[in-house]
Structure formats: C-alpha cells, structure tokens
Design an enzyme around this catalytic site. Sequence first.
Site, mmCIF file in Angstrom:
data_model
loop_
_atom_site.group_PDB
_atom_site.id
_atom_site.type_symbol
_atom_site.label_atom_id
_atom_site.label_comp_id
_atom_site.label_asym_id
_atom_site.label_seq_id
_atom_site.Cartn_x
_atom_site.Cartn_y
_atom_site.Cartn_z
ATOM 1 N N ASP A 1 -19.730 5.808 18.036
ATOM 2 C CA ASP A 1 -18.577 6.497 17.446
ATOM 3 C C ASP A 1 -18.536 6.266 15.946
ATOM 4 O O ASP A 1 -17.484 6.010 15.369
ATOM 5 C CB ASP A 1 -17.280 6.025 18.096
ATOM 6 C CG ASP A 1 -16.124 6.994 17.843
ATOM 7 O OD1 ASP A 1 -16.398 8.188 17.618
ATOM 8 O OD2 ASP A 1 -14.965 6.562 17.864
ATOM 9 N N ASP B 1 -5.326 -6.131 -25.855
ATOM 10 C CA ASP B 1 -4.195 -6.809 -26.497
ATOM 11 C C ASP B 1 -4.292 -8.313 -26.265
ATOM 12 O O ASP B 1 -3.312 -8.965 -25.904
ATOM 13 C CB ASP B 1 -2.875 -6.262 -25.943
ATOM 14 C CG ASP B 1 -1.675 -6.692 -26.782
ATOM 15 O OD1 ASP B 1 -1.868 -6.983 -27.987
ATOM 16 O OD2 ASP B 1 -0.555 -6.745 -26.248
#
Length: 784
Positions: A229, A572
């Site tokens: 599956d 930053d």
Amino acid sequence: MGLQRGMPLAQLGEPFGITPSSIENVSPGIDQCKDHRMDVSMRSDPTDCSSDTTNTFHSSIHIIQPPPNNGFRLMNWKTDSSSETEIDIGDVRKCGEKADPRQFELLKVLGQGSFGKVFLVRKVRGRDSGHVYAMKVLKKATLKVRDRQRTKLERNILAHISHPFIVKLHYAFQTEGKLYLILDFLRGGDLFTRLSKEVMFTEDDVKFYLAELTLALEHLHSLGIVYRDLKPENILLDADGHIKVTDFGLSKEAIDSEKKTYSFCGTVEYMAPEVINRRGHSMAADFWSLGVLMFEMLTGHLPFQGRDRNDTMTQILKAKLSMPHFLTQEAQSLLRALFKRNSQNRLGAGPDGVEEIKRHAFFAKIDFVKLLNKEIDPPFKPALSTVDSTSYFDPEFTKRTPKDSPALPASANGHEIFRGFSFVSNAVMEERKLIAKSVRSVPTAKTNPFTDDYEILEKIGNGAHSVVHKCQMKATRRKYAVKIVKKAVFDATEEVDILLRHSHHQFVVKLFDVYEDETAIYMIEELCEGGELLDKLVNKKSLGSEKEVAAIMANLLNAVQYLHSQQVAHRDLTAANILFALKDGDPSSLRIVDFGFAKQSRAENGMLMTPCYTAQFVAPEVLRKQGYDRSCDVWSLGVLLHTMLTGCTPFAMGPNDTPDQILQRVGDGKISMTHPVWDTISDEAKDLVRKMLDVDPNRRVTAKQALQHKWIGQKEALPDRPIQSEQVGELDMQNVKVALEQTYKAIASAPSVQLRPVGSSALAKRRMKEILYANYTKNVSANA
C-alpha cells in the site's frame, strides 16, 4: 464532499496511518466518512475481499516467510486466499508495565468510523508519562472475522518492527469490548502534500526521501513482509523531517521470495500490473509502487492516470510510459528499471533484493549507512505545531468532545479471540525522550485569549515593532518571555515560521507557543535570564580570556552556520540580540534572539527553497543578495569578536561618533591593531578578526569557514587567563556597549543614494558636451 489527489492528509483526517480515503487501510483501524473515499479498489472475485461496500479494501501486509523464533506464528495460511483461519499471537513476548485505557488522557478525536475511533492521547501514568500518542480504538463487535485477522496482523507486524523510518507501536491492549493500538503521533503531515505546497525541491532532494523509503522497504522485506500500500498518504514526516511509513492494515505476511499472493488490494494508481491481472504478486510489487512514487515526486504527476479506474488499470497494463525530458539519465534509468511489467525483470526482484536498487547510479551519492543512522540532515524541516496540535486533521473530528464510550463484548469468547493482543514496547521502558516543543504557524495560531493561559508580568525589553514581557503560565507557574508584535505595524509571519523550523537548535531561542488576536501576535519564548552578552562584560568590568571568547564565538558561529545552511539569514545580529538563557552566563546557554528581520530563501512563487534548489535554479543576482545577507551576519559577529577581545569597537571611537564618521571608517576597511592590547592576543585570533571584517563581502569568510578556523578549532588550548587589564586600561564597558550599538545603528541606517535628475549626472553632462561639440563642429564646417 469529494476529494481529489493532492488534498492535504490533514483534511482526510489521519497523519499516522488511518486514511479515510481507503477504508481498507482503516479496516484494522477506522472506517471514516464514506463521502471521504478517494482510493477504491475494484473486485470481481468475492473471495478476495468482502463485498460490503463500506469495506472496499482489505489488508495489504503480506508476510513471506516468518523469521524463525520471532515470537508469533501464523496457522493454516493459504496464499490463494481460498480459506483463512484466525492467527494465534499468544506467543508474543510482553515486557514492562502493562497498559490500560486509564493510563491515557483523551485530548482530541482524530477520526471516527463504523469500527471505532482514533484519539490523540497523553500518557498520564508510567515512565513515559506526558508523552503524546495516537490511539486506535476498535470495537470488537463490529469487526468481521477478516477484520479481526487484519487487526491482529497489523499489531503483530508493528510489535516486531523497530526501524527509524517505520511508525512504532508502543502499546497494544484490550478490554472486553475493545482493542487499543498506541502508535507514534506524527505531526509533520503528508510528505508530498507538504512539499508540494511549501517548498521547491529537486532531484537531489527526491533521492533523500526515496533512499529512506528504500531502507524501510528493505527492512520489511527482510522480515518477509510485503507492504502493498505504498502511496503518498502513508508516508509522513516526523518532527525532524525524516519519513515514517505508516498503515500496515493492507500488508501481508508469510510468503517467501518464490511464493505469491493473489489478493487484489491497494490504491489503483500505485498497483503493479501483476496485482491488477491477479496472476499473483510478490515483494516486487512494492518496487513498482516505489517507481510510481518516484515519478510523482519528480514530476508532480502520476505516470498512469486514466479517465476512470478501469482506464487507469488499462494504462498500467498496456500504456507506454512517457519519460519527461528534464529528468537526468540516472533518474530515467531507475524509473525504467522499476517499471518492468514482468515482475521477474524488475529491479529489486533479483537475488540481491533491495540491494540492487541501492546500488543504482541514481543513489551514487547516498551513504545509506549514515542515512540509516540519521546522520544526514533532511532537505526540509516542517514547521511544526505544539506537541498536541491537530492542525493537520479534519476539524469535523477534532472539534468533537473526546469520549471513549463503553462497548459490549464481541461474544462470550470475545476476549479469547484476541488472546495475546496486549503488548508493551521495550523502548517505553528504555527510552526517555524529551517532548519536542514548537508551535503553530501564524495562520493557525491559538486564537483563544493569551491571558486565558498566561499572566503578563513586567516588561523586559522593547523594539521598534514589539514589546517583550515576562509571563507566567497559569497551569504550571513556569515563567517565559512573551514577544508581542502589533500586526498593524509589522508582519511576524516569517519570524514565527523560521522559529517553528529552527528553534530546536541549541543556540537559537526556543519558541513554545503562539497566540493571535485581532491586533497582535504573542510569541511564547524561552526566558533568557542571563541577560545580554555584553552586559556580562559590563558587570565584570574586565575582559574575558581568549579561551572564553573563543567558546562564545564558536557557539554563535555554530548557530549562524546552521541557519545559513537552512537558507536563513538573521540580518540583525547586534549585541542586544545575543542573550544568555542561564544566569551564570555559561557559553552553552547562549541564545540568538529576535528574528524579526530574518529572511528565508524563497522562490518567486513564495515557496521555500532547499539548498539544492537554490544552487541549481536561482538567478545569480538573487544568489548575490542572499550571499550579501549572510556575509553581513558574519561581519556583525566580527565586530562583536573584535570588541570582546580588545574592549573597544573597530569603527566607533566613542558614543558621540556620528553615523557618517562610522560609515567612513567601515568603508575604508582599515582595522588598526597597534593598540598595546593586541600584543597580548594570539596571531590566530587577529587573523580571524581580519577575515570576518574584510570590507569585501566576496573575500570575507563564511560562517562555516570561520567555524573551521584554527583559532576556533584549538579553543580548548587557548590561554585561560583574562586579557591583561594593564594593557587595556580601566574599562568603561558601558561606553563600549554604547559605541557598539552606534556601529550597528550606523550600518542599519546607512544613507541611501539620493536620486537626482538624469541631466545632472556626470554621464549626462559628458554626453551633452559631446553633442554640443559635434553641433559646433558641424556649424563651423557649414559656415566655411
């Protein structure tokens, strides 16, 4: 409502192996809403499966030869499906404490159907108390004989499988009327849906996921199990971005490599030809499905898809595959080898099995040993929600009140039918894993009032777009920091998304939760009680040792190098955004905070880009911009390194320097090392400072190169004595801190070029002179 391929698994209701789209997958679990059906197999032979339309799929795990002494036995199994008997699993060894329903707190309903329910649960007793699991609850009375067999088979298989890329069964137990399976709760969602919606990925990225999937199949086949599956809905992401194969309700045990099974099951688009024509199939059927998945990952389309199911099956049996021209020769070669309609000729069907696939040229760059040990980072880390979040589940179920109602026993001997069902995983007793804490993305942040769960305390910081307070969780009294961002002035979506993916890093501030109301975003973060890095120097009023500075810089570079490798630039990295989590200021507790200006690399369509995608497909000018941002991160750390070593900033002489003065010194790129303090500092430290502060970003070292620098590498052998204060003089560290802040502000506020009329440019003036001169010459000639 009808579903279509590509719909998020969350909308189907199940990210750990019970998909409502194929009821057979749910047969040992949950038969969810019939109108949610997507994958339906066709049967004409009633002996293959029940003809009941509410149970259109049957089990797919097929065991091809049970391993010796594996603790279970299969009785009277017949591979032609002509008859079936119950499976005795009474010999399964149990270990550790026995579980029962009272040990689990019901949190949410994840799915519901005619067989029972799936719950999100938290363990409230035992050594793993606090862990969150998925719990399948099945009503014995509603399980037909075939369903009972599949339920025990799934439990049997999962109890004997321990593999990093396969979902783990932790407990199995029963009451008189119900069966319980306790499984991993996988929050990362469906791999293919997530990637198709969030990230651009390449053939190299596909290799990673396909290789992990190949290892999972190899393990299953080594146990004699055919999965049967293999499809996108059954391949999910864990918290780190690795795959987990789920849902063993359609698998089959007890066939050897030369025997076949004849069941017609699975999802049509992924079925091998031999499954469709019912001539019998073996483990090689999984390799055809692997090829379908590979094709879908590489192209975004299924290789065989007709107008309806019958047309799709006809294409699988007869149609010629159209190979996309943009795939590499290695990828095309592997696909052709997997798409052999004669299963005996299919790659992997030979005597070496999966090893044939692993040796293929497509996987030439994959180290399968490192991959199995999870020593290779996934190309993509999902943005995860809180540990008990159900944002990827159908709200139709999750909004319901979780209630495990009593059930009547299946029959007088109902408990005996499931004799030996109970199970406790060895790992439950041996492993004590920390629960990963992360958070929802902003679009699905908690919308109940933040103050319902937290008490706001004193303010501890503020910025241009946010304010930071201490806060205390009412339930636990534990303290955190809450960053409150006003939505009207700043979009915090990118910051939250970055922290969702990367706050697990040791030196990145931890994000625990996110709330949202009409005006603000509330980010619940780790409380950094040690304060700012430079405040430590201010309080000491002296410089540290080279050894201490190197340890600090190594940790910061470690974090920045990781962020850059994940296509993130902080942009930053000021001293104020580097904090200590612990009051003692130990370098191991360093945290980089405030990702408000951080950027992730994104394609033009807004999707995230993996490193492979960025390198192969991004325009040079975009790469230059990304490189510039990252180079600025290194430069910022270079300024900090200079300051920690010398007690002075490289470009600001004092708090009264103007931005223009600072920028002039930065532009000159000259770093003076004539001060007496430099005489006490090693040559290796000086070399790293110069390389991190190189004015040319193309020559400047990267974070990775800086981390590999000799000075960092030998940090344990560096002098442990403080840098001599007599050489430095009496330090006014507060002024040093102010000067450093002035430097960062000057860079951040660098004046933009003032645009003037085109005619005022030097080029325009020169051209005008040329025109005037030409006209003058022309007139002179005419007059002559």
